[in-house]
Design a protein around this motif. Structure first.
Motif, PDB file in Angstrom:
ATOM      1  N   CYS A  18       0.835  -1.200   0.000  1.00  0.00           N
ATOM      2  CA  CYS A  18       0.000   0.000   0.000  1.00  0.00           C
ATOM      3  C   CYS A  18       0.874   1.256   0.000  1.00  0.00           C
ATOM      4  O   CYS A  18       0.601   2.209  -0.726  1.00  0.00           O
ATOM      5  CB  CYS A  18      -0.923  -0.018   1.213  1.00  0.00           C
ATOM      6  SG  CYS A  18      -2.011   1.403   1.313  1.00  0.00           S
ATOM      7  N   LYS A  19       1.927   1.227   0.800  1.00  0.00           N
ATOM      8  CA  LYS A  19       2.845   2.375   0.877  1.00  0.00           C
ATOM      9  C   LYS A  19       3.443   2.687  -0.493  1.00  0.00           C
ATOM     10  O   LYS A  19       3.496   3.846  -0.906  1.00  0.00           O
ATOM     11  CB  LYS A  19       3.945   2.081   1.895  1.00  0.00           C
ATOM     12  CG  LYS A  19       4.959   3.181   2.029  1.00  0.00           C
ATOM     13  CD  LYS A  19       6.052   2.797   3.011  1.00  0.00           C
ATOM     14  CE  LYS A  19       7.141   3.843   2.989  1.00  0.00           C
ATOM     15  NZ  LYS A  19       8.404   3.369   3.460  1.00  0.00           N
ATOM     16  N   VAL A  20       3.875   1.654  -1.194  1.00  0.00           N
ATOM     17  CA  VAL A  20       4.447   1.838  -2.532  1.00  0.00           C
ATOM     18  C   VAL A  20       3.388   2.425  -3.474  1.00  0.00           C
ATOM     19  O   VAL A  20       3.674   3.351  -4.238  1.00  0.00           O
ATOM     20  CB  VAL A  20       5.012   0.504  -3.079  1.00  0.00           C
ATOM     21  CG1 VAL A  20       5.378   0.623  -4.556  1.00  0.00           C
ATOM     22  CG2 VAL A  20       6.210   0.061  -2.253  1.00  0.00           C
ATOM     23  N   TYR A  27      -2.465   4.274  -5.690  1.00  0.00           N
ATOM     24  CA  TYR A  27      -3.480   3.776  -4.748  1.00  0.00           C
ATOM     25  C   TYR A  27      -4.859   4.254  -5.179  1.00  0.00           C
ATOM     26  O   TYR A  27      -5.044   5.416  -5.532  1.00  0.00           O
ATOM     27  CB  TYR A  27      -3.185   4.247  -3.323  1.00  0.00           C
ATOM     28  CG  TYR A  27      -4.204   3.719  -2.342  1.00  0.00           C
ATOM     29  CD1 TYR A  27      -4.134   2.408  -1.889  1.00  0.00           C
ATOM     30  CD2 TYR A  27      -5.269   4.513  -1.916  1.00  0.00           C
ATOM     31  CE1 TYR A  27      -5.091   1.904  -1.026  1.00  0.00           C
ATOM     32  CE2 TYR A  27      -6.222   4.011  -1.046  1.00  0.00           C
ATOM     33  CZ  TYR A  27      -6.133   2.709  -0.613  1.00  0.00           C
ATOM     34  OH  TYR A  27      -7.080   2.201   0.242  1.00  0.00           O
ATOM     35  N   GLN A  28      -5.826   3.346  -5.146  1.00  0.00           N
ATOM     36  CA  GLN A  28      -7.207   3.675  -5.503  1.00  0.00           C
ATOM     37  C   GLN A  28      -8.110   3.461  -4.289  1.00  0.00           C
ATOM     38  O   GLN A  28      -8.351   2.316  -3.890  1.00  0.00           O
ATOM     39  CB  GLN A  28      -7.694   2.791  -6.661  1.00  0.00           C
ATOM     40  CG  GLN A  28      -6.979   3.040  -7.968  1.00  0.00           C
ATOM     41  CD  GLN A  28      -7.187   4.453  -8.488  1.00  0.00           C
ATOM     42  OE1 GLN A  28      -8.265   5.030  -8.387  1.00  0.00           O
ATOM     43  NE2 GLN A  28      -6.135   5.033  -9.039  1.00  0.00           N
ATOM     44  N   PRO A  29      -8.597   4.542  -3.682  1.00  0.00           N
ATOM     45  CA  PRO A  29      -9.521   4.377  -2.555  1.00  0.00           C
ATOM     46  C   PRO A  29     -10.776   3.629  -2.992  1.00  0.00           C
ATOM     47  O   PRO A  29     -11.188   3.695  -4.154  1.00  0.00           O
ATOM     48  CB  PRO A  29      -9.875   5.823  -2.173  1.00  0.00           C
ATOM     49  CG  PRO A  29      -8.797   6.658  -2.773  1.00  0.00           C
ATOM     50  CD  PRO A  29      -8.336   5.937  -3.999  1.00  0.00           C
ATOM     51  N   LYS A  30     -11.353   2.919  -2.053  1.00  0.00           N
ATOM     52  CA  LYS A  30     -12.600   2.196  -2.314  1.00  0.00           C
ATOM     53  C   LYS A  30     -13.795   3.121  -2.071  1.00  0.00           C
ATOM     54  O   LYS A  30     -13.715   4.081  -1.310  1.00  0.00           O
ATOM     55  CB  LYS A  30     -12.711   0.985  -1.376  1.00  0.00           C
ATOM     56  CG  LYS A  30     -11.528   0.044  -1.422  1.00  0.00           C
ATOM     57  CD  LYS A  30     -11.429  -0.650  -2.763  1.00  0.00           C
ATOM     58  CE  LYS A  30     -10.322  -1.679  -2.805  1.00  0.00           C
ATOM     59  NZ  LYS A  30      -9.020  -1.166  -3.152  1.00  0.00           N
ATOM     60  N   ALA A  31     -14.894   2.800  -2.684  1.00  0.00           N
ATOM     61  CA  ALA A  31     -16.138   3.531  -2.436  1.00  0.00           C
ATOM     62  C   ALA A  31     -16.537   3.347  -0.974  1.00  0.00           C
ATOM     63  O   ALA A  31     -16.242   2.308  -0.368  1.00  0.00           O
ATOM     64  CB  ALA A  31     -17.249   3.017  -3.353  1.00  0.00           C
ATOM     65  N   VAL A  32     -17.173   4.356  -0.414  1.00  0.00           N
ATOM     66  CA  VAL A  32     -17.655   4.241   0.967  1.00  0.00           C
ATOM     67  C   VAL A  32     -18.984   3.496   0.973  1.00  0.00           C
ATOM     68  O   VAL A  32     -19.705   3.466  -0.026  1.00  0.00           O
ATOM     69  CB  VAL A  32     -17.808   5.631   1.647  1.00  0.00           C
ATOM     70  CG1 VAL A  32     -16.463   6.325   1.780  1.00  0.00           C
ATOM     71  CG2 VAL A  32     -18.799   6.508   0.902  1.00  0.00           C
ATOM     72  N   ARG A  33     -19.300   2.877   2.107  1.00  0.00           N
ATOM     73  CA  ARG A  33     -20.562   2.147   2.260  1.00  0.00           C
ATOM     74  C   ARG A  33     -21.607   3.088   2.842  1.00  0.00           C
ATOM     75  O   ARG A  33     -21.407   3.725   3.862  1.00  0.00           O
ATOM     76  CB  ARG A  33     -20.365   0.944   3.188  1.00  0.00           C
ATOM     77  CG  ARG A  33     -21.609   0.096   3.359  1.00  0.00           C
ATOM     78  CD  ARG A  33     -21.324  -1.184   4.134  1.00  0.00           C
ATOM     79  NE  ARG A  33     -20.440  -0.990   5.274  1.00  0.00           N
ATOM     80  CZ  ARG A  33     -20.876  -0.792   6.531  1.00  0.00           C
ATOM     81  NH1 ARG A  33     -22.155  -0.777   6.800  1.00  0.00           N
ATOM     82  NH2 ARG A  33     -20.014  -0.634   7.505  1.00  0.00           N
TER      83      ARG A  33
END
Length: 174
Positions: A18-20, A27-33
């Motif tokens: 994740c750091k890399v 990095y691709q954030p996920k959709a929120v629930r």
């Protein structure tokens, strides 16, 4: 991933990966629930609950950005501020009443977080944040979307309440 599973994931190299991704801008954030909670007035408050990993990354962003922006907030602002709370606001109103003033004003912008303009927010952030990777990451969080009943809904405005980044999007001079 659950909170309990996070430490195992991190120890098994997940955090390094994740750091890399973060360092390389991949990095691709996920959709929120989407979660709805009842409001005292009978309405519903829409929350956006991020994944455990996104919540940790958002907290790290908030720890970096809060010291940059917080000094410019009004001393009379108590919402979403470090070391500030509603009880302190009540005490301030009490002290104002003791000085014989007759009015106190409570301002709550209806649906403020639902209506934040992404372009305007990013423009304001650029005044103090020089790191283009961080700005790009925040932009990705803004556009990550919302999962509503297993359907991905796009994010074209607003910031979800329920994650750490909400504090980053508070009006700058509240």
């Amino acid at each position: 991933m659950s909170i309990d599973a996070f430490s195992v994931w991190a120890q098994q190299g997940g955090w390094q990966t994740c750091k890399v991704q973060l360092e390389q801008g991949e990095y691709q954030p996920k959709a929120v629930r989407r979660v709805e909670i009842d409001k005292p007035d009978g309405g519903k408050r829409l929350l956006g609950i991020p994944t455990v990993l996104d919540r940790i990354i958002q907290q790290a962003i908030a720890q970096v950005l809060t010291p940059l922006f917080d000094p410019f907030f009004s001393v009379n602002s108590f919402g979403f501020r470090p070391n500030k709370n509603a009880q302190q606001a009540v005490l301030q109103v009490r002290d104002i009443i003791k000085t014989k003033r007759k009015f106190a004003v409570d301002v709550d912008l209806s649906k403020f977080f639902d209506r934040v303009n992404h372009d305007l927010l990013m423009s304001q952030l650029k005044h103090k944040v020089q790191d283009k990777r961080l700005l790009a990451l925040i932009g990705k969080y803004l556009r990550a979307g919302v999962m509503v009943n297993k359907t991905l809904m796009p994010s074209v405005e607003g910031v979800p309440q329920g994650g750490e980044c909400k504090a980053l999007h508070s009006p700058p001079y509240r």
